[in-house]
Design a protein around this motif. Sequence first.
Motif, PDB file in Angstrom:
ATOM      1  N   ASN A   3       0.865  -1.160   0.000  1.00  0.00           N
ATOM      2  CA  ASN A   3       0.000   0.000   0.000  1.00  0.00           C
ATOM      3  C   ASN A   3       0.914   1.226   0.000  1.00  0.00           C
TER       4      ASN A   3
ATOM      5  N   PRO B  43      -7.471  12.526   1.892  1.00  0.00           N
ATOM      6  CA  PRO B  43      -6.969  12.447   3.280  1.00  0.00           C
ATOM      7  C   PRO B  43      -7.345  13.670   4.118  1.00  0.00           C
ATOM      8  N   LYS B  48      -7.691  10.880   7.626  1.00  0.00           N
ATOM      9  CA  LYS B  48      -6.899   9.646   7.741  1.00  0.00           C
ATOM     10  C   LYS B  48      -5.921   9.536   6.580  1.00  0.00           C
ATOM     11  N   SER B  50      -4.476   8.369   3.459  1.00  0.00           N
ATOM     12  CA  SER B  50      -4.989   7.561   2.349  1.00  0.00           C
ATOM     13  C   SER B  50      -4.621   8.260   1.043  1.00  0.00           C
ATOM     14  N   CYS B  51      -4.848   7.591  -0.052  1.00  0.00           N
ATOM     15  CA  CYS B  51      -4.580   8.125  -1.395  1.00  0.00           C
ATOM     16  C   CYS B  51      -3.099   8.490  -1.579  1.00  0.00           C
TER      17      CYS B  51
END
Lengths: 300, 99
Positions: A3, B43, B48, B50-51
């Motif tokens: 990830n 985000p 949070k 992410s991406c």
Amino acid sequence: MVNVMDLPEEEFIYPGTRACAGCGMALIYRIALKALGAKTLITVPASCLTVLHGMQGFCSTKISVYHTPFATTGASASGILASLEDKGLEDEITVLAFAGDGGTTDIGIQALSGAAERETNFIYACYDNEAYMNTGVQRSGSTPLGVKTTTTPEGKLVHKKNMPKILEAHGIPYVATGIASYPLDLYEKFKKARDIHGSKYFHILSPCPPGWGYEPKDTILIGRLAVQTGFWILYEVENGILKLSRASSRYLDPSKRKPIEDYLMAQKRFSQMTQQEIEVYKTYINDMWADINRRIQNQD
Amino acid sequence: MTDSKKDYQKILGSVQKPVIGEAGKTGTWSSKKPIIDLSKCTPVKSGKPSCFNCWLYCPEAVVSRTIPPQIDLEHCKGCGICMEECPVKAITMEEVKSE
Ligand SMILES: Cc1ncc(C[n+]2csc(CCOP(=O)(O)OP(=O)(O)O)c2C)c(N)n1
Ligand code: SF4
Ligand code: SF4
Ligand code: SF4
Ligand SMILES: [Mg+2]
């Protein structure tokens, strides 16, 4: 599957290098160094990557880089490794050779072949921008059919060399292909290769805005098209066993592939291609995949 | 003879200093710069991590993996890759006057 948060935040290349805006090579190098970490020694022959490192006095990488003469990348890696062995550091430090396609498929092929035959414990990565870019776009053994370069003004008449297959024939434990557009795939493969003993070879397609003739913003998109049309196949070969990578596995089915025209027509370097040559490409791609398919079928 | 040998050794063993902006302020290469609309950025909206596609795909390592992502415009070459790769189209390329 990795990830984005699994990648280290630390950068090993500082911003403000001499590479062009949107350079695929710069992204590939950035990701590879993240996977290998600070305990790496790099050897680089004459290429755009030399230029990225900068001029005398200052440099753009935190990791030590040895600038080796054009034809000697493989030999220099064996030499660096011998020196590390002498100091008892061979298990602590990864030796990485990073070279262009001209430096790999033409001028450095014998030194690379020798290093692989000696089972030198190193990673050799070829970033393939499909021509001699640093000197102004001359054709190399890795330039594809139909590409206009300064030495093939009417388009190259023959296909590119299948370099990963040549390296596979050396019986080395790990061969992988990659592309700038799938950085997580690249990261995973470099991390895996770091922990394998012996010679490891990467062949990474590296979109190049000025050399290929497209807008810098499209580097990722062009590379994705190379995969989606089936022109570029992502796979790894571990101890002779070929495995298609996630991004490419669905294109084993020809009906899933985008038309090759989508890839060719998006780049000026293919602009003078005739319909007949485009047809040749369709056969070429089908043959490449048939070969991969045969191998997968016969493995299990 | 001995002196020239020393000179060669000095060159071969020379140490280059790693610096930001080895090629200068590469931000001057382009007048168009990526501007993030934070009200669209994933985000930032979720709070949070992410991406972070802009961080991942930037060839220049000028984007930070932080909430919100920050871009070093002094060295950003304005290629526009981050704009193309932002899944929610939060990034636009705009004319920014360099100081
Ligand atoms: C022995 C030798 N011949 C020629 C050159 C000139 N030269 C420097 S870089 C380069 C092109 C390298 O092409 P490639 O390996 O594909 O890397 P790219 O520039 O495309 O990144 C050439 C021909 C050289 N430095 N040394
Ligand atoms: S010519 Fe191509 S490979 Fe070389 S620095 Fe520019 S974009 Fe990168
Ligand atoms: S425009 Fe290019 S260099 Fe600037 S932040 Fe976006 S991807 Fe990085
Ligand atoms: S790519 Fe877009 S949504 Fe994702 S972190 Fe960057 S600005 Fe936010
Ligand atoms: Mg090249």
